[in-house]
Design an enzyme around this catalytic site. Structure first.
Site, PDB file in Angstrom:
ATOM      1  N   HIS A  42       0.847  -1.359   0.217  1.00  0.00           N
ATOM      2  CA  HIS A  42      -0.131   0.226  -0.252  1.00  0.00           C
ATOM      3  C   HIS A  42       1.098   1.095   0.288  1.00  0.00           C
ATOM      4  O   HIS A  42       2.406   1.396   0.000  1.00  0.00           O
ATOM      5  CB  HIS A  42      -0.858   0.147   1.081  1.00  0.00           C
ATOM      6  CG  HIS A  42      -1.977  -0.918   1.125  1.00  0.00           C
ATOM      7  ND1 HIS A  42      -2.364  -1.955   1.257  1.00  0.00           N
ATOM      8  CD2 HIS A  42      -3.064  -0.615   0.409  1.00  0.00           C
ATOM      9  CE1 HIS A  42      -3.343  -2.585   1.054  1.00  0.00           C
ATOM     10  NE2 HIS A  42      -4.117  -1.406   0.422  1.00  0.00           N
TER      11      HIS A  42
ATOM     12  N   LYS B 286      -0.834   5.135   4.395  1.00  0.00           N
ATOM     13  CA  LYS B 286      -1.871   3.330   5.343  1.00  0.00           C
ATOM     14  C   LYS B 286      -1.069   3.851   6.310  1.00  0.00           C
ATOM     15  O   LYS B 286       0.196   3.512   7.015  1.00  0.00           O
ATOM     16  CB  LYS B 286      -1.761   2.491   4.468  1.00  0.00           C
ATOM     17  CG  LYS B 286      -2.610   1.671   5.130  1.00  0.00           C
ATOM     18  CD  LYS B 286      -2.650   0.501   4.386  1.00  0.00           C
ATOM     19  CE  LYS B 286      -3.977  -0.444   4.647  1.00  0.00           C
ATOM     20  NZ  LYS B 286      -4.946   0.478   5.102  1.00  0.00           N
TER      21      LYS B 286
END
Length: 243
Positions: free
Chosen positions: A132, A136
């Site tokens: 990600h 995040k």
């Protein structure tokens, strides 16, 4: 199908912004629910609380759904066991759909992981890697943990989310789940089934955040008129009317 009126918590975030845009494109009314303001939707609408906020605000969003007696759709992750209990409590009085990932493709991957874990012998090791963007906050991702749980449901095992130093040989009943962070990656999940003579890889790659926002809007559309209880994105996938 009745058109929902979205009461959106986390409207200023990346997901919230995308949800509001897609709702507008599809003619679905959407009201932001900023901190301190309790939304009051029109009486002729079918309000649905939609939450993609964060710790603290997610609990408030769920309580708002209960107070208003309207459905709840949520995708905020990293909230722990107490929030799971709160979802169960809320589901006694209102429809509740929570998913770590609103992508219909991830729902299909979830089923494939369950089938692979059921069909393959336990001599295959199971490992998950998720990738990600650098912003995040939780790791491993909620989706990775959900996929690991899908494999564990079929074959048992213990979840492991870190390896460092002299760890010794890998335990046969481990299911590893690990996160990588960097760049602007929207989301990528790969589940490995590692045998002695072959390897199976099941991968989902998201190229645009609108994928998740679209799933959330469709979940809100689907949940209108449902009975109280806990639901997942799988229920939307299985709907006779389709997602």
């Amino acid at each position: 199908m009745t058109t929902p009126h979205l009461l959106l918590f986390g409207a200023r975030g990346r997901m919230g912004t995308s949800i509001a845009q897609i709702a507008s494109e599809r003619g679905i009314p959407c009201t932001s629910a900023p901190a301190g303001d309790l939304p009051h939707p029109p009486h002729d609408s079918a309000p649905v609380v939609v939450d993609f906020s964060g710790p603290g605000e997610a609990e408030r969003a769920l309580q708002t759904a209960v107070d208003l007696g309207v459905p709840f759709v949520g995708g905020t992750t990293g909230l722990g066991e107490a929030f799971e209990d709160a979802l169960d409590d809320a589901a006694r009085t209102v429809p509740v759909l929570w998913a770590s990932n609103m992508s219909l493709g991830i729902a299909v991957l979830h089923r494939l992981v369950r089938e692979a874990a059921r069909m393959l012998p336990t001599s295959y090791d199971v490992e998950l890697v998720e990738l990600h963007h650098r912003r995040k906050k939780d790791a491993p991702s909620g989706t990775a943990l959900t996929l690991a749980e899908a494999a564990r449901d079929m074959r048992g095992g213990n979840l492991r989310t870190a390896r460092e130093g002299l760890t010794g040989p890998r335990d046969r009943d481990e299911i590893g789940a690990f996160g990588v962070r960097g760049g602007e990656v929207v989301g990528e999940h790969t589940v490995y089934f590692l045998g002695d003579a072959d390897r199976i890889e099941l991968t989902h790659r998201a190229r645009d955040r609108s994928l998740f926002a679209s799933g959330a809007v469709e979940a809100a559309r689907w949940i209108v008129g449902q009975r109280p209880g806990r639901f997942t994105i799988d229920d939307v996938l299985d709907s006779p009317t389709g997602p």
